[in-house]
Scaffold this motif. Structure first.
Motif, short mmCIF file in Angstrom:
data_model
loop_
_atom_site.label_atom_id
_atom_site.label_comp_id
_atom_site.label_asym_id
_atom_site.label_seq_id
_atom_site.Cartn_x
_atom_site.Cartn_y
_atom_site.Cartn_z
N THR A 1 0.69 -1.18 -0.06
CA THR A 1 -0.08 -0.27 0.27
C THR A 1 0.68 1.25 -0.37
OG1 THR A 1 -1.72 -0.87 1.22
CG2 THR A 1 -1.93 0.94 0.71
N HIS A 2 2.08 1.34 0.91
CA HIS A 2 2.80 2.66 0.14
C HIS A 2 3.82 2.02 -0.42
CE1 HIS A 2 2.90 1.31 4.44
NE2 HIS A 2 3.07 2.32 5.22
N ILE B 1 0.59 4.47 -2.59
CA ILE B 1 0.10 5.32 -2.83
C ILE B 1 0.95 6.20 -3.57
CG2 ILE B 1 0.02 7.51 -1.09
CD1 ILE B 1 -1.28 4.58 0.61
N LEU C 1 0.79 5.96 7.12
CA LEU C 1 -0.82 5.74 6.79
C LEU C 1 -1.67 6.04 7.98
CD1 LEU C 1 -1.06 2.04 5.77
CD2 LEU C 1 -1.27 3.93 4.20
N THR D 1 -9.75 5.57 6.50
CA THR D 1 -8.63 5.61 5.85
C THR D 1 -7.57 6.44 5.53
OG1 THR D 1 -9.47 5.63 3.58
CG2 THR D 1 -8.76 3.25 4.99
N PHE E 1 -3.88 9.09 4.21
CA PHE E 1 -2.83 8.84 4.44
C PHE E 1 -1.67 10.35 4.79
CE2 PHE E 1 -2.82 9.18 0.46
CZ PHE E 1 -2.05 10.32 -0.45
N GLU F 1 3.22 6.17 12.34
CA GLU F 1 2.28 5.07 12.39
C GLU F 1 1.75 4.82 13.65
OE1 GLU F 1 2.27 3.74 7.65
OE2 GLU F 1 2.72 2.43 9.18
N VAL G 1 -7.24 -0.85 5.08
CA VAL G 1 -5.94 -0.56 4.45
C VAL G 1 -6.05 -1.87 3.06
CG1 VAL G 1 -3.14 -1.06 4.43
CG2 VAL G 1 -4.47 -0.60 6.67
N SER H 1 -5.50 0.20 -1.39
CA SER H 1 -4.35 -0.05 -2.06
C SER H 1 -5.43 -0.39 -2.76
CB SER H 1 -3.98 -1.31 -0.77
OG SER H 1 -2.69 -1.94 -2.23
#
Length: 392
Positions: free
Chosen positions: A61-62, A65, A78, A219, A221, A260, A269, A273
């Motif tokens: 996911t990181h 993004i 996140l 969610t 970030f 985080e 999450v 994603s």
């Protein structure tokens, strides 16, 4: 763009006209399945075990993004919403009496309340940069107001209360030249059109998953430029943020992960994603162009109606459209649209304090189409406005 195919992948588009993407976008089937699949896995094997099994996809996911906004995975943290992400960045800074925080008239309400909180607690000063003649932040005035007391420039890219797109790349150029940290609230812009942190030149950026990214609620970030970590001290510490030294000390984790928390909704999450991956697959250039075109179509047609006024400011405008009908309360307009299965929001003076002080036009009806909407859907909303205006 294959609009009909995208709509078939969007269950909610079959029963309502959703013009509330600035509030929460409709989930795609791809995102919905990512969320529910992980919940089913948790039910089958256990929450910890499901997280261990899906660790690779969770960590990715990181990466997704970072690809979306032009950063690196280690620069992403996140969160469960964008306000917590923004607060993590803002409250990591240190202010003292006489320090100045520069912001704009379009700043989001929660950010303004945080500024007021720090001003009361530390004696720092809030300076509201005026708008230029178009209604966007006046970058010349910003440059003139920056001095050695300025500790932060905090700006909303797109306000919650209208279609304005602030000139953030120019703001970034000014802040970099002055050596002043720049915190960008990109809650309404990421997912709506391309946003690249290198082009913008900000030091911190926050965004949400639920709006134009079409991710799940809960969610968000934070992106942090590595150099900004030198002056940011996370306001809280826990096992996901640092490493205990075995005695009475600790070391912050490298990069943005120090912001985080260990506990997270991994179904959300993975939903985020999936939503980000879908945006990347479609292409943010295509998404941005389509969304802006729909916003312009809606704004132009509403502005042409007798008795209807639109209130969007700035030289560049996006898919958010705000309007009012003469002699018809905003709440009544929103209710009439809802009766026709058209989703909209209304602006709230509490969420846009400095703009309310300046213009006093709120509440307004806020309509926010996205790329999966059709012109025919917009025509239905315009028709409702026309009938209400004619009857008033």
């Amino acid at each position: 763009m294959h609009i009909e195919a995208l709509r078939r992948q969007t269950p909610g588009s079959s029963n309502r006209i959703h013009l509330n993407n600035a509030g929460a976008g409709l989930l795609s089937r791809q995102t919905l399945e990512a969320i529910t699949a992980h919940l089913e896995l948790e039910a089958a094997v256990g929450g910890y075990e499901a997280a261990d099994q899906e660790r690779g996809r969770i960590e990715a996911t990181h990466t997704h993004i970072a690809q979306l906004i032009g950063g690196r995975p280690d620069e992403i943290a996140l969160f469960d919403n964008s306000t917590h992400a923004w607060n993590a960045a803002f409250y990591s800074m240190t202010f003292k009496p006489g320090d100045r925080i520069l912001t704009g008239r379009s700043e989001y309400g929660s950010n303004v309340l945080a500024y007021l909180h720090i001003a009361q607690r530390t004696g720092a000063e809030i300076v509201v940069v005026p708008n230029d003649a178009s209604g966007q932040l006046d970058t010349t005035a910003l440059a003139d107001l920056i001095d050695d007391r300025t500790k932060l420039v905090g700006i909303s890219h797109v306000p919650t209360s209208g279609g304005l797109v602030n000139p953030v790349a120019e703001i970034g150029r000014i802040t970099r030249a002055a050596g002043v940290p720049f915190l960008l609230d990109a809650t309404q812009s990421v997912g709506q059109f391309p946003v690249d942190v290198t082009e913008v030149g900000c030091d911190m950026l926050t965004a949400t998953g639920r709006k134009f990214l079409r991710g799940p609620r809960g969610t968000g970030f934070l992106w942090v430029r590595p150099e900004a970590l030198d002056y940011l001290e996370p306001p809280v510490n826990e096992v996901a943020a640092s490493t205990w030294d075995g005695k009475r000390g600790f070391t912050w984790h490298d990069g943005a992960r120090r912001f985080e928390t260990w506990e997270a909704s991994f179904s959300n999450v993975l939903g985020l994603s999936a939503a980000v991956q879908q945006a990347l697959e479609i292409g943010m250039d295509h998404i941005g162009r389509r969304a802006t075109e729909l916003g312009t179509y809606l704004r132009d047609h509403l502005s042409a109606l007798p008795g209807v006024t639109t209130y969007d400011l700035g030289r560049q405008r996006c898919a958010i459209v705000t309007a009012k009908i003469d002699a018809v309360p905003t709440a009544d307009v929103a209710a009439a649209l809802a009766a026709h299965s058209i989703n909209v929001s209304t602006t709230d003076p509490m969420q846009t304090q400095f703009d309310t002080e300046d213009r006093g036009v709120h509440p307004l009806v806020r309509l926010s189409p996205h790329y999966y909407n059709t012109e025919a859907e917009l025509d239905r909303a315009i028709e409702v406005f026309a009938k209400l205006a004619a009857a008033s």
